[in-house]
Write a protein that holds these residues in place. Structure first.
Motif, PDB file in Angstrom:
ATOM      1  N   VAL A 161       0.847  -1.206   0.000  1.00  0.00           N
ATOM      2  CA  VAL A 161       0.000   0.000   0.000  1.00  0.00           C
ATOM      3  C   VAL A 161       0.881   1.254   0.000  1.00  0.00           C
ATOM      4  O   VAL A 161       0.640   2.206  -0.751  1.00  0.00           O
ATOM      5  CB  VAL A 161      -0.977  -0.022   1.194  1.00  0.00           C
ATOM      6  N   ARG A 162       1.927   1.254   0.835  1.00  0.00           N
ATOM      7  CA  ARG A 162       2.825   2.427   0.863  1.00  0.00           C
ATOM      8  C   ARG A 162       3.423   2.705  -0.504  1.00  0.00           C
ATOM      9  O   ARG A 162       3.413   3.836  -0.993  1.00  0.00           O
ATOM     10  CB  ARG A 162       3.982   2.172   1.841  1.00  0.00           C
ATOM     11  N   HIS A 163       3.937   1.635  -1.145  1.00  0.00           N
ATOM     12  CA  HIS A 163       4.587   1.836  -2.442  1.00  0.00           C
ATOM     13  C   HIS A 163       3.592   2.186  -3.543  1.00  0.00           C
ATOM     14  O   HIS A 163       3.891   3.009  -4.404  1.00  0.00           O
ATOM     15  CB  HIS A 163       5.404   0.596  -2.825  1.00  0.00           C
ATOM     16  N   LEU A 164       2.391   1.573  -3.491  1.00  0.00           N
ATOM     17  CA  LEU A 164       1.370   1.900  -4.491  1.00  0.00           C
ATOM     18  C   LEU A 164       0.945   3.363  -4.376  1.00  0.00           C
ATOM     19  O   LEU A 164       0.831   4.075  -5.378  1.00  0.00           O
ATOM     20  CB  LEU A 164       0.132   1.016  -4.267  1.00  0.00           C
ATOM     21  N   HIS A 165       0.725   3.799  -3.147  1.00  0.00           N
ATOM     22  CA  HIS A 165       0.306   5.186  -2.951  1.00  0.00           C
ATOM     23  C   HIS A 165       1.427   6.151  -3.362  1.00  0.00           C
ATOM     24  O   HIS A 165       1.164   7.184  -3.986  1.00  0.00           O
ATOM     25  CB  HIS A 165      -0.080   5.415  -1.482  1.00  0.00           C
ATOM     26  N   ASP A 166       2.670   5.812  -2.992  1.00  0.00           N
ATOM     27  CA  ASP A 166       3.807   6.659  -3.368  1.00  0.00           C
ATOM     28  C   ASP A 166       3.912   6.776  -4.886  1.00  0.00           C
ATOM     29  O   ASP A 166       4.182   7.847  -5.435  1.00  0.00           O
ATOM     30  CB  ASP A 166       5.125   6.098  -2.814  1.00  0.00           C
ATOM     31  N   PHE A 167       3.677   5.633  -5.560  1.00  0.00           N
ATOM     32  CA  PHE A 167       3.727   5.606  -7.028  1.00  0.00           C
ATOM     33  C   PHE A 167       2.664   6.555  -7.617  1.00  0.00           C
ATOM     34  O   PHE A 167       2.956   7.385  -8.482  1.00  0.00           O
ATOM     35  CB  PHE A 167       3.526   4.160  -7.512  1.00  0.00           C
ATOM     36  N   ALA A 168       1.437   6.453  -7.101  1.00  0.00           N
ATOM     37  CA  ALA A 168       0.355   7.297  -7.638  1.00  0.00           C
ATOM     38  C   ALA A 168       0.654   8.776  -7.409  1.00  0.00           C
ATOM     39  O   ALA A 168       0.438   9.621  -8.293  1.00  0.00           O
ATOM     40  CB  ALA A 168      -0.972   6.910  -6.984  1.00  0.00           C
ATOM     41  N   ARG A 169       1.187   9.083  -6.229  1.00  0.00           N
ATOM     42  CA  ARG A 169       1.541  10.498  -5.943  1.00  0.00           C
ATOM     43  C   ARG A 169       2.701  10.939  -6.827  1.00  0.00           C
ATOM     44  O   ARG A 169       2.714  12.042  -7.356  1.00  0.00           O
ATOM     45  CB  ARG A 169       1.908  10.655  -4.457  1.00  0.00           C
ATOM     46  N   ASP A 170       3.681  10.034  -6.990  1.00  0.00           N
ATOM     47  CA  ASP A 170       4.888  10.357  -7.748  1.00  0.00           C
ATOM     48  C   ASP A 170       4.547  10.782  -9.176  1.00  0.00           C
ATOM     49  O   ASP A 170       5.073  11.768  -9.699  1.00  0.00           O
ATOM     50  CB  ASP A 170       5.812   9.125  -7.742  1.00  0.00           C
ATOM     51  N   VAL A 171       3.658  10.005  -9.830  1.00  0.00           N
ATOM     52  CA  VAL A 171       3.329  10.327 -11.231  1.00  0.00           C
ATOM     53  C   VAL A 171       2.057  11.169 -11.333  1.00  0.00           C
ATOM     54  O   VAL A 171       1.615  11.492 -12.434  1.00  0.00           O
ATOM     55  CB  VAL A 171       3.180   9.037 -12.079  1.00  0.00           C
ATOM     56  N   ASP A 172       1.444  11.509 -10.194  1.00  0.00           N
ATOM     57  CA  ASP A 172       0.196  12.273 -10.172  1.00  0.00           C
ATOM     58  C   ASP A 172      -0.841  11.596 -11.085  1.00  0.00           C
ATOM     59  O   ASP A 172      -1.350  12.205 -12.037  1.00  0.00           O
ATOM     60  CB  ASP A 172       0.463  13.723 -10.618  1.00  0.00           C
ATOM     61  N   LEU A 173      -1.130  10.333 -10.784  1.00  0.00           N
ATOM     62  CA  LEU A 173      -1.960   9.475 -11.639  1.00  0.00           C
ATOM     63  C   LEU A 173      -3.369  10.053 -11.824  1.00  0.00           C
ATOM     64  O   LEU A 173      -4.027  10.395 -10.841  1.00  0.00           O
ATOM     65  CB  LEU A 173      -2.045   8.080 -10.999  1.00  0.00           C
ATOM     66  N   THR A 174      -3.823  10.151 -13.084  1.00  0.00           N
ATOM     67  CA  THR A 174      -5.162  10.695 -13.367  1.00  0.00           C
ATOM     68  C   THR A 174      -6.188   9.555 -13.388  1.00  0.00           C
ATOM     69  O   THR A 174      -5.820   8.387 -13.543  1.00  0.00           O
ATOM     70  CB  THR A 174      -5.180  11.382 -14.747  1.00  0.00           C
ATOM     71  N   PRO A 175      -7.497   9.895 -13.291  1.00  0.00           N
ATOM     72  CA  PRO A 175      -8.532   8.859 -13.356  1.00  0.00           C
ATOM     73  C   PRO A 175      -8.457   8.053 -14.667  1.00  0.00           C
ATOM     74  O   PRO A 175      -8.639   6.837 -14.658  1.00  0.00           O
ATOM     75  CB  PRO A 175      -9.841   9.645 -13.268  1.00  0.00           C
ATOM     76  N   GLU A 176      -8.167   8.735 -15.789  1.00  0.00           N
ATOM     77  CA  GLU A 176      -8.085   8.017 -17.082  1.00  0.00           C
ATOM     78  C   GLU A 176      -6.936   7.011 -17.058  1.00  0.00           C
ATOM     79  O   GLU A 176      -7.067   5.883 -17.533  1.00  0.00           O
ATOM     80  CB  GLU A 176      -7.861   9.002 -18.245  1.00  0.00           C
ATOM     81  N   GLU A 177      -5.808   7.440 -16.512  1.00  0.00           N
ATOM     82  CA  GLU A 177      -4.644   6.540 -16.460  1.00  0.00           C
ATOM     83  C   GLU A 177      -4.898   5.360 -15.516  1.00  0.00           C
ATOM     84  O   GLU A 177      -4.511   4.223 -15.794  1.00  0.00           O
ATOM     85  CB  GLU A 177      -3.395   7.321 -16.032  1.00  0.00           C
ATOM     86  N   TRP A 178      -5.565   5.662 -14.398  1.00  0.00           N
ATOM     87  CA  TRP A 178      -5.913   4.594 -13.448  1.00  0.00           C
ATOM     88  C   TRP A 178      -6.798   3.560 -14.144  1.00  0.00           C
ATOM     89  O   TRP A 178      -6.556   2.355 -14.062  1.00  0.00           O
ATOM     90  CB  TRP A 178      -6.641   5.224 -12.252  1.00  0.00           C
ATOM     91  N   LEU A 179      -7.804   4.036 -14.909  1.00  0.00           N
ATOM     92  CA  LEU A 179      -8.711   3.115 -15.603  1.00  0.00           C
ATOM     93  C   LEU A 179      -7.968   2.335 -16.691  1.00  0.00           C
ATOM     94  O   LEU A 179      -8.235   1.143 -16.904  1.00  0.00           O
ATOM     95  CB  LEU A 179      -9.882   3.893 -16.216  1.00  0.00           C
ATOM     96  N   GLU A 180      -7.034   2.983 -17.369  1.00  0.00           N
ATOM     97  CA  GLU A 180      -6.261   2.281 -18.390  1.00  0.00           C
ATOM     98  C   GLU A 180      -5.461   1.137 -17.742  1.00  0.00           C
ATOM     99  O   GLU A 180      -5.355   0.045 -18.293  1.00  0.00           O
ATOM    100  CB  GLU A 180      -5.318   3.257 -19.101  1.00  0.00           C
ATOM    101  N   GLY A 181      -4.922   1.429 -16.566  1.00  0.00           N
ATOM    102  CA  GLY A 181      -4.191   0.389 -15.828  1.00  0.00           C
ATOM    103  C   GLY A 181      -5.104  -0.770 -15.464  1.00  0.00           C
ATOM    104  O   GLY A 181      -4.730  -1.946 -15.598  1.00  0.00           O
ATOM    105  N   ILE A 182      -6.317  -0.453 -15.008  1.00  0.00           N
ATOM    106  CA  ILE A 182      -7.287  -1.503 -14.651  1.00  0.00           C
ATOM    107  C   ILE A 182      -7.638  -2.325 -15.895  1.00  0.00           C
ATOM    108  O   ILE A 182      -7.693  -3.564 -15.848  1.00  0.00           O
ATOM    109  CB  ILE A 182      -8.572  -0.871 -14.045  1.00  0.00           C
ATOM    110  N   SER A 183      -7.862  -1.647 -17.028  1.00  0.00           N
ATOM    111  CA  SER A 183      -8.203  -2.360 -18.274  1.00  0.00           C
ATOM    112  C   SER A 183      -7.052  -3.267 -18.686  1.00  0.00           C
ATOM    113  O   SER A 183      -7.264  -4.413 -19.109  1.00  0.00           O
ATOM    114  CB  SER A 183      -8.461  -1.383 -19.429  1.00  0.00           C
ATOM    115  N   PHE A 184      -5.824  -2.762 -18.568  1.00  0.00           N
ATOM    116  CA  PHE A 184      -4.650  -3.548 -18.943  1.00  0.00           C
ATOM    117  C   PHE A 184      -4.560  -4.812 -18.087  1.00  0.00           C
ATOM    118  O   PHE A 184      -4.416  -5.924 -18.595  1.00  0.00           O
ATOM    119  CB  PHE A 184      -3.387  -2.687 -18.785  1.00  0.00           C
ATOM    120  N   LEU A 185      -4.700  -4.652 -16.762  1.00  0.00           N
ATOM    121  CA  LEU A 185      -4.588  -5.814 -15.869  1.00  0.00           C
ATOM    122  C   LEU A 185      -5.731  -6.806 -16.122  1.00  0.00           C
ATOM    123  O   LEU A 185      -5.549  -8.017 -16.026  1.00  0.00           O
ATOM    124  CB  LEU A 185      -4.562  -5.377 -14.407  1.00  0.00           C
ATOM    125  N   THR A 186      -6.915  -6.274 -16.468  1.00  0.00           N
ATOM    126  CA  THR A 186      -8.048  -7.150 -16.799  1.00  0.00           C
ATOM    127  C   THR A 186      -7.710  -7.977 -18.042  1.00  0.00           C
ATOM    128  O   THR A 186      -7.927  -9.198 -18.079  1.00  0.00           O
ATOM    129  CB  THR A 186      -9.325  -6.308 -17.036  1.00  0.00           C
TER     130      THR A 186
END
Ligand code: BEZ
Ligand code: FE
Length: 303
Positions: free
Chosen positions: A33-58
């Motif tokens: 959780v620490r590293h995932l959250h740090d990653f999202a903050r680090d790249v300032d992850l947008t909702p579109e990018e988050w969804l693209e990641g979910i689609s990719f993993l799916t």
């Protein structure tokens, strides 16, 4: 905790997991959780990018079958599988031969062979591989198991050549045993390097990153004996053009081999030869060293 913002959310999530009874699970999930959250903050992850990641993993999950493990391929191409191997090596009680990736083409129960047998049904140019299986002091280990599997001279594994066949015939693989001195020798062919499976989401990722997708020519080995740490490794051909850019980061200097056209020490004269000694450390109670698995074992659904 009510004052949750983009920073305090991390401690809030970890706090909610703090009663996890299994201490190792607790440690892993907190760190994740620490590293995932740090990653999202680090790249300032947008909702579109988050969804693209979910689609990719799916898509990665949907590509998995009893014969194909796209998640392991993702781990391989991100360097994660090789990292797990290196961490496994660091935990060894004794330093033996380095490990390398098991890969997706390992099959249990390959044909039992006698010393000097050829593992390839239709070889064009045969070579000999010979050497010793020893403990870390160089003492030969009698009756050690040496499993070998590889591609043919065109870069295809038996399973790829027989895609769609219900019961594929095993080829380019076999199981040998060392003699009373720990010696083994066998015949095979020099495999060609090949591309990892590129027709799924992981292949698309690799291409989007302008990577070539190749693994250099290599021969897989699984070596074991009672009381010793199982060794999963591979030997890599010095001559391959991708020796320094393996897509899955499996190459280690000590695993690079040279083919000798004329080797006076070879037990079978008249063939080019590779000489390689495998050294096994003492067994440790730290679980399996197989970074990979038969895909059918992973897709098994337990109810
Ligand atoms: C292999 O060595 O067979 C392999 C390893 C990782 C990904 C694809 C293939
Ligand atoms: Fe391979």
């Amino acid at each position: 905790m009510r004052a949750i913002d983009h920073i305090t959310i991390t401690d809030a999530a970890i706090e909610q997991m703090s009663a996890t009874p299994n201490p190792r699970l607790k440690q892993i999930m907190e760190s994740l959780v620490r590293h995932l959250h740090d990653f999202a903050r680090d790249v300032d992850l947008t909702p579109e990018e988050w969804l693209e990641g979910i689609s990719f993993l799916t898509a990665v999950g949907q590509k998995c079958t009893p014969f194909r493990q796209e998640f392991i391929l993702l781990s391989d191409t991100l360097g994660m599988s090789a990292l797990i191997n290196h961490l496994h090596d660091r935990r060894a009680l004794e330093v033996g031969t380095k490990t390398s990736l098991l890969g997706p083409f390992y099959r249990q129960s390959s044909p039992q062979m006698n010393p000097g047998d050829c593992i390839v049904k239709s070889p064009r140019q045969q070579i000999v591989i010979y050497g010793k299986v020893t403990d870390i002091h160089g003492k030969g280990i009698p009756n050690a198991t040496v499993e070998i599997w590889q591609t043919d001279e065109d870069g295809a594994y038996d399973l790829q050549k027989q895609d769609g066949v219900d019961v594929p015939v095993m080829d380019m693989r076999g199981t040998f045993h060392t003699d009373a001195n720990g010696d083994y020798y066998l015949r095979t062919v020099l495999p060609l390097g090949y591309m990892i499976p590129m027709d799924g989401p992981v292949g698309a990722m690799v291409l989007a990153q302008k990577r070539h997708g190749y693994r250099p020519s290599h021969i897989h080995f699984l070596v074991g004996a009672p009381g010793y740490r199982e060794l999963v490794t591979a030997l890599y051909s010095q001559e391959d053009e991708h020796i320094d850019s393996d897509t899955v980061f499996g190459v280690t200097e000590s695993l690079i081999i040279n083919l000798k056209q004329d080797d006076p020490n070879s037990p079978m004269k008249g063939y080019p030869a590779i000489n390689y000694n495998f050294s096994l450390g003492a067994a440790a109670a730290d679980g399996s060293g197989r970074v990979g698995a038969d895909p059918s074992q992973i897709t098994k659904v337990s109810h």
